[in-house]
Scaffold this motif. Structure first.
Motif, PDB file in Angstrom:
ATOM      1  N   HIS A  23       0.840  -1.213   0.000  1.00 20.66           N
ATOM      2  CA  HIS A  23       0.000   0.000   0.000  1.00 20.66           C
ATOM      3  C   HIS A  23       0.871   1.257   0.000  1.00 20.66           C
ATOM      4  CE1 HIS A  23      -2.716   3.157   1.531  1.00 20.66           C
ATOM      5  NE2 HIS A  23      -3.568   2.541   0.722  1.00 20.66           N
ATOM      6  N   TYR A  25       0.980   3.790   1.748  1.00 18.66           N
ATOM      7  CA  TYR A  25       1.403   4.365   3.040  1.00 18.66           C
ATOM      8  C   TYR A  25       2.546   3.577   3.689  1.00 18.66           C
ATOM      9  CZ  TYR A  25      -3.200   6.798   3.315  1.00 18.66           C
ATOM     10  OH  TYR A  25      -4.304   7.566   3.103  1.00 18.66           O
ATOM     11  N   ASP A  39      -3.365   1.768  -4.182  1.00 19.91           N
ATOM     12  CA  ASP A  39      -4.398   2.046  -3.182  1.00 19.91           C
ATOM     13  C   ASP A  39      -5.233   0.784  -2.966  1.00 19.91           C
ATOM     14  OD1 ASP A  39      -6.153   1.923  -5.353  1.00 19.91           O
ATOM     15  OD2 ASP A  39      -6.635   4.055  -5.336  1.00 19.91           O
ATOM     16  N   SER A  40      -6.264   0.899  -2.145  1.00 16.10           N
ATOM     17  CA  SER A  40      -7.043  -0.291  -1.784  1.00 16.10           C
ATOM     18  C   SER A  40      -7.681  -0.942  -3.005  1.00 16.10           C
ATOM     19  CB  SER A  40      -8.157   0.081  -0.808  1.00 16.10           C
ATOM     20  OG  SER A  40      -7.662   0.831   0.234  1.00 16.10           O
ATOM     21  N   PHE A  62      -7.542  -5.358   7.029  1.00 17.05           N
ATOM     22  CA  PHE A  62      -8.704  -5.490   6.147  1.00 17.05           C
ATOM     23  C   PHE A  62      -8.280  -5.673   4.686  1.00 17.05           C
ATOM     24  CE2 PHE A  62      -8.125  -0.863   5.686  1.00 17.05           C
ATOM     25  CZ  PHE A  62      -8.347  -0.684   4.334  1.00 17.05           C
ATOM     26  N   MET A  63      -7.109  -5.178   4.338  1.00 23.06           N
ATOM     27  CA  MET A  63      -6.630  -5.292   2.955  1.00 23.06           C
ATOM     28  C   MET A  63      -6.271  -6.751   2.646  1.00 23.06           C
ATOM     29  SD  MET A  63      -4.298  -1.864   2.688  1.00 23.06           S
ATOM     30  CE  MET A  63      -5.070  -0.244   2.816  1.00 23.06           C
ATOM     31  N   TYR A 111     -17.466   0.920   3.294  1.00 17.98           N
ATOM     32  CA  TYR A 111     -16.104   1.248   2.847  1.00 17.98           C
ATOM     33  C   TYR A 111     -15.306  -0.052   2.899  1.00 17.98           C
ATOM     34  CZ  TYR A 111     -12.000   4.460   2.739  1.00 17.98           C
ATOM     35  OH  TYR A 111     -10.876   5.163   2.409  1.00 17.98           O
ATOM     36  N   ASN A 113     -12.590  -0.418   4.088  1.00 12.36           N
ATOM     37  CA  ASN A 113     -11.972  -0.438   5.431  1.00 12.36           C
ATOM     38  C   ASN A 113     -12.996  -0.967   6.443  1.00 12.36           C
ATOM     39  OD1 ASN A 113     -10.609   1.467   3.748  1.00 12.36           O
ATOM     40  ND2 ASN A 113      -9.575   2.328   5.521  1.00 12.36           N
ATOM     41  N   SER A 128     -12.054   4.569  -1.606  1.00 17.83           N
ATOM     42  CA  SER A 128     -12.057   6.035  -1.729  1.00 17.83           C
ATOM     43  C   SER A 128     -12.054   6.458  -3.195  1.00 17.83           C
ATOM     44  CB  SER A 128     -10.839   6.621  -1.003  1.00 17.83           C
ATOM     45  OG  SER A 128      -9.662   6.128  -1.586  1.00 17.83           O
ATOM     46  N   HIS A 173      -6.489  10.736   9.782  1.00 18.54           N
ATOM     47  CA  HIS A 173      -6.911  11.860   8.929  1.00 18.54           C
ATOM     48  C   HIS A 173      -7.593  12.975   9.721  1.00 18.54           C
ATOM     49  CE1 HIS A 173      -5.882   9.093   5.717  1.00 18.54           C
ATOM     50  NE2 HIS A 173      -5.832  10.153   4.919  1.00 18.54           N
ATOM     51  N   HIS A 196      -7.222  13.562   0.899  1.00 18.11           N
ATOM     52  CA  HIS A 196      -7.960  12.295   0.854  1.00 18.11           C
ATOM     53  C   HIS A 196      -9.367  12.547   1.396  1.00 18.11           C
ATOM     54  CE1 HIS A 196      -8.856   8.036   1.660  1.00 18.11           C
ATOM     55  NE2 HIS A 196      -7.898   7.779   0.780  1.00 18.11           N
ATOM     56  N   GLU A 198     -11.021  11.004   3.439  1.00 18.98           N
ATOM     57  CA  GLU A 198     -11.172  10.681   4.865  1.00 18.98           C
ATOM     58  C   GLU A 198     -10.918  11.911   5.739  1.00 18.98           C
ATOM     59  OE1 GLU A 198      -8.775   7.315   5.989  1.00 18.98           O
ATOM     60  OE2 GLU A 198      -9.637   6.064   4.428  1.00 18.98           O
ATOM     61  N   SER A 212      -8.239   9.461  -3.978  1.00 18.66           N
ATOM     62  CA  SER A 212      -7.682   8.297  -3.280  1.00 18.66           C
ATOM     63  C   SER A 212      -6.157   8.414  -3.309  1.00 18.66           C
ATOM     64  CB  SER A 212      -8.093   7.008  -3.990  1.00 18.66           C
ATOM     65  OG  SER A 212      -7.311   6.830  -5.160  1.00 18.66           O
ATOM     66  N   THR A 213      -5.470   7.501  -2.628  1.00 16.63           N
ATOM     67  CA  THR A 213      -4.003   7.637  -2.577  1.00 16.63           C
ATOM     68  C   THR A 213      -3.366   7.448  -3.966  1.00 16.63           C
ATOM     69  OG1 THR A 213      -3.720   5.324  -1.890  1.00 16.63           O
ATOM     70  CG2 THR A 213      -3.846   6.982  -0.153  1.00 16.63           C
TER      71      THR A 213
HETATM   72  P1  13P Z   1      -6.816   4.377  -0.389  1.00 15.69           P
HETATM   73  O1  13P Z   1      -7.719   3.296  -0.915  1.00 15.69           O
HETATM   74  O2  13P Z   1      -7.108   5.724  -0.985  1.00 15.69           O
HETATM   75  O3  13P Z   1      -5.388   3.988  -0.547  1.00 15.69           O
HETATM   76  O4  13P Z   1      -7.109   4.568   1.157  1.00 15.69           O
HETATM   77  C1  13P Z   1      -6.848   3.568   2.101  1.00 15.69           C
HETATM   78  C2  13P Z   1      -6.749   4.080   3.458  1.00 15.69           C
HETATM   79  O5  13P Z   1      -6.694   3.354   4.405  1.00 15.69           O
HETATM   80  C3  13P Z   1      -6.746   5.522   3.631  1.00 15.69           C
HETATM   81  O6  13P Z   1      -6.522   5.845   4.953  1.00 15.69           O
END
Ligand code: 13P
Ligand code: SF4
Length: 303
Positions: A23, A25, A39-40, A62-63, A111, A113, A128, A173, A196, A198, A212-213
């Motif tokens: 991911h 992050y 991203d997710s 969760f991913m 979501y 998440n 997102s 966030h 973002h 969030e 999104s990211t």
């Molecule tokens: P993204 O799907 O935009 O990467 O967001 C995931 C996430 O956990 C943002 O905090």
């Protein structure tokens, strides 16, 4: 030493027939070794389409769980088992069931998440990057949205429907407050503000772009601008700097660090491949229901 570890990871990755999903992050050393960075949504699609036997998910629980729901025949590994997403834990299946009783017949958008159990109780999932598209496509003018009230609020400003929002939020966030963004804008008056969804509504309101990211990474790559204030978890700036050496990126605040995303390391990735841990599995009944909710998202997303 890291070179030795990387050598071993590459060797074991081949031996196990594994793919490494990372991911945006995650720590830079893991971004550098990724087969896919994203991203997710990107990563769930990569997991779904992978031909490998093993998926090592460098992200949060969760991913990896989503990957396991989509690929029950593969081994899905999360290198650090305690990497959770506190927002995902703000809604439980039992509490959602109770809410659904208060709004009979109202579809639930969750979501990504969220836990598998919450997905199993929802009609369609979103990330997102596609939340607005998903909400628009729902055949109802009322939607229950869980768990992120900030993402839900953002979507409600883009879609002409009534939203019943869950009281959840990302504890990272919410550190991105209006005051910090205004201060960063003052310090870097030429910079574009990219946030973002969030982030809290007052921050989203003063942003130039909400993405999104991976959407952010694509945006800054394509943009003719050279300075950007980034309103999300600060780990993404590593990727942005690496991909755009001539551009400048300023975090809206240094406080936006997700400790769960930072629990991972090269060593833990190596141990995951050595010991084949930690395996993420979802019981069949929950998995099948949760898969329907994720597949519904893919179906809408593809049109
Ligand atoms: P993204 O799907 O935009 O990467 O967001 C995931 C996430 O956990 C943002 O905090
Ligand atoms: Fe969860 Fe927030 Fe961390 Fe994303 S940044 S994984 S939403 S706690």
């Amino acid at each position: 030493m890291p070179d030795k570890i990387i050598e071993k990871i590459v060797e074991l990755k081949e031996k196990r027939n594994a793919v490494i999903l990372v991911h945006n992050y995650q720590p830079g050393e893991l971004q550098d070794i990724a087969d896919f960075l994203g991203d997710s949504l990107d990563l769930s699609q990569k997991a779904r389409d992978s031909k490998k036997d093993v998926i090592v998910f460098c992200g949060v629980h969760f991913m990896a769980e989503t990957a396991s729901i989509l690929c029950p025949d593969k081994t899905v590994l999360l290198p650090e088992i305690t990497s959770g997403c506190p927002m995902a834990n703000m809604v439980t299946a039992d509490k959602l069931k109770a809410m659904k009783k208060d709004y009979p017949g109202v579809p639930v958008v969750c979501y990504i998440n969220t836990t598998a159990e919450v997905k199993a109780e929802s009609d369609v999932c979103c990330t997102s990057s596609n939340a607005v598209k998903i909400a628009k496509s729902i055949d109802s003018n009322k939607i229950i949205f869980v768990p992120d009230k900030n993402l839900g609020h953002y979507v409600s400003t883009q879609v002409d429907k009534e939203f019943i929002l869950w009281e959840g939020y990302c504890p990272i966030h919410i550190n991105i407050i209006e005051e910090y963004v205004l201060k960063a804008k003052k310090e870097h008056p030429k910079a574009e503000v990219i946030v973002h969804p969030e982030c809290p509504p007052d921050v989203v309101k003063i942003a130039d772009v909400v993405l999104s990211t991976s959407g952010m990474c694509n945006y800054v790559r394509e943009s003719k601008k050279t300075e950007f204030i980034i309103g999300t978890e600060t780990g993404i700036i590593y990727r942005m700097k690496k991909e755009n050496p001539g551009k400048s990126f300023y975090p809206a605040t240094d406080l936006a660090v997700c400790p769960n995303m930072k629990k991972n390391s090269l060593e833990k990735l190596l141990w995951a491949l050595e010991d084949m841990k930690y395996k993420i599995e979802v019981p069949k009944e929950t998995r099948e229901k949760a898969k329907k909710c994720i597949d519904a998202m893919f179906k809408i997303n593809s049109v």
